[in-house]
Design a protein around this motif. Sequence first.
Motif, PDB file in Angstrom:
ATOM      1  N   MET A  57       0.845  -1.172   0.000  1.00  0.00           N
ATOM      2  CA  MET A  57       0.000   0.000   0.000  1.00  0.00           C
ATOM      3  C   MET A  57       0.886   1.229   0.000  1.00  0.00           C
ATOM      4  O   MET A  57       1.917   1.275   0.655  1.00  0.00           O
ATOM      5  CB  MET A  57      -0.881   0.024   1.253  1.00  0.00           C
ATOM      6  N   LYS A  58       0.462   2.248  -0.730  1.00  0.00           N
ATOM      7  CA  LYS A  58       1.120   3.544  -0.706  1.00  0.00           C
ATOM      8  C   LYS A  58       0.137   4.545  -0.128  1.00  0.00           C
ATOM      9  O   LYS A  58      -1.062   4.477  -0.389  1.00  0.00           O
ATOM     10  CB  LYS A  58       1.543   3.980  -2.101  1.00  0.00           C
ATOM     11  N   ALA A  59       0.691   5.471   0.648  1.00  0.00           N
ATOM     12  CA  ALA A  59      -0.140   6.497   1.275  1.00  0.00           C
ATOM     13  C   ALA A  59       0.668   7.773   1.403  1.00  0.00           C
ATOM     14  O   ALA A  59       1.903   7.746   1.407  1.00  0.00           O
ATOM     15  CB  ALA A  59      -0.601   6.040   2.652  1.00  0.00           C
ATOM     16  N   THR A  60      -0.024   8.876   1.505  1.00  0.00           N
ATOM     17  CA  THR A  60       0.589  10.169   1.760  1.00  0.00           C
ATOM     18  C   THR A  60       0.140  10.604   3.143  1.00  0.00           C
ATOM     19  O   THR A  60      -1.045  10.494   3.473  1.00  0.00           O
ATOM     20  CB  THR A  60       0.123  11.201   0.719  1.00  0.00           C
ATOM     21  N   ILE A  61       1.095  11.072   3.964  1.00  0.00           N
ATOM     22  CA  ILE A  61       0.739  11.550   5.298  1.00  0.00           C
ATOM     23  C   ILE A  61       1.211  12.984   5.477  1.00  0.00           C
ATOM     24  O   ILE A  61       2.176  13.418   4.841  1.00  0.00           O
ATOM     25  CB  ILE A  61       1.298  10.655   6.420  1.00  0.00           C
ATOM     26  N   GLU A  62       0.504  13.703   6.337  1.00  0.00           N
ATOM     27  CA  GLU A  62       0.849  15.087   6.649  1.00  0.00           C
ATOM     28  C   GLU A  62       0.834  15.245   8.158  1.00  0.00           C
ATOM     29  O   GLU A  62      -0.130  14.861   8.824  1.00  0.00           O
ATOM     30  CB  GLU A  62      -0.172  16.022   6.009  1.00  0.00           C
ATOM     31  N   SER A  63       1.913  15.804   8.700  1.00  0.00           N
ATOM     32  CA  SER A  63       1.996  15.943  10.151  1.00  0.00           C
ATOM     33  C   SER A  63       1.066  17.041  10.644  1.00  0.00           C
ATOM     34  O   SER A  63       0.723  17.964   9.908  1.00  0.00           O
ATOM     35  CB  SER A  63       3.429  16.236  10.591  1.00  0.00           C
ATOM     36  N   THR A  64       0.660  16.907  11.899  1.00  0.00           N
ATOM     37  CA  THR A  64      -0.090  17.958  12.577  1.00  0.00           C
ATOM     38  C   THR A  64       0.737  18.388  13.778  1.00  0.00           C
ATOM     39  O   THR A  64       1.754  17.770  14.107  1.00  0.00           O
ATOM     40  CB  THR A  64      -1.476  17.466  13.055  1.00  0.00           C
ATOM     41  N   ASP A  65       0.296  19.420  14.459  1.00  0.00           N
ATOM     42  CA  ASP A  65       1.019  19.868  15.658  1.00  0.00           C
ATOM     43  C   ASP A  65       0.494  19.193  16.918  1.00  0.00           C
ATOM     44  O   ASP A  65       0.881  19.542  18.018  1.00  0.00           O
ATOM     45  CB  ASP A  65       0.968  21.390  15.794  1.00  0.00           C
ATOM     46  N   CYS A  66      -0.350  18.196  16.762  1.00  0.00           N
ATOM     47  CA  CYS A  66      -0.976  17.522  17.889  1.00  0.00           C
ATOM     48  C   CYS A  66      -0.103  16.354  18.366  1.00  0.00           C
ATOM     49  O   CYS A  66       0.266  15.484  17.585  1.00  0.00           O
ATOM     50  CB  CYS A  66      -2.357  17.023  17.468  1.00  0.00           C
ATOM     51  N   ILE A  67       0.225  16.357  19.654  1.00  0.00           N
ATOM     52  CA  ILE A  67       0.984  15.275  20.279  1.00  0.00           C
ATOM     53  C   ILE A  67       0.064  14.631  21.314  1.00  0.00           C
ATOM     54  O   ILE A  67      -0.548  15.324  22.123  1.00  0.00           O
ATOM     55  CB  ILE A  67       2.249  15.801  20.986  1.00  0.00           C
ATOM     56  N   VAL A  68      -0.031  13.297  21.276  1.00  0.00           N
ATOM     57  CA  VAL A  68      -0.864  12.568  22.226  1.00  0.00           C
ATOM     58  C   VAL A  68      -0.020  11.510  22.924  1.00  0.00           C
ATOM     59  O   VAL A  68       1.060  11.148  22.453  1.00  0.00           O
ATOM     60  CB  VAL A  68      -2.084  11.902  21.546  1.00  0.00           C
ATOM     61  N   GLU A  69      -0.515  11.031  24.041  1.00  0.00           N
ATOM     62  CA  GLU A  69       0.139   9.944  24.745  1.00  0.00           C
ATOM     63  C   GLU A  69      -0.624   8.665  24.411  1.00  0.00           C
ATOM     64  O   GLU A  69      -1.853   8.639  24.517  1.00  0.00           O
ATOM     65  CB  GLU A  69       0.134  10.188  26.247  1.00  0.00           C
ATOM     66  N   ILE A  70       0.117   7.638  24.000  1.00  0.00           N
ATOM     67  CA  ILE A  70      -0.503   6.361  23.669  1.00  0.00           C
ATOM     68  C   ILE A  70       0.112   5.284  24.550  1.00  0.00           C
ATOM     69  O   ILE A  70       1.176   5.481  25.138  1.00  0.00           O
ATOM     70  CB  ILE A  70      -0.340   6.015  22.182  1.00  0.00           C
ATOM     71  N   SER A  71      -0.548   4.146  24.644  1.00  0.00           N
ATOM     72  CA  SER A  71      -0.042   3.016  25.425  1.00  0.00           C
ATOM     73  C   SER A  71      -0.097   1.757  24.587  1.00  0.00           C
ATOM     74  O   SER A  71      -1.026   1.566  23.803  1.00  0.00           O
ATOM     75  CB  SER A  71      -0.895   2.805  26.679  1.00  0.00           C
TER      76      SER A  71
END
Length: 80
Positions: free
Chosen positions: A1-15
């Motif tokens: 699969m190919k995809a295009t991604i764009e960063s955001t300024d949102c940082i979250v904590e994941i587990s």
Amino acid sequence: MKATIESTDCIVEISDPSGRRASARVWEGVTEGGVKFTAYITQTQVRAGAGREAEFNRDLIRSGRPSVETAKAIDHRYVV
């Protein structure tokens, strides 16, 4: 699969399933077929010897807010 991604300024904590926590930047993406998705990326690395780390970091800092659609999908209890 190919995809295009764009960063955001949102940082979250994941587990992970064992409860280990990490900070992740929220990225918005779309596949070649047009499927929209959200990615939670904990690490990025510019290839060694590329000499473009500063450029990558500058571009990352200029990231904008996530779309309303993405923001609604994020559980804000986990926003850092």
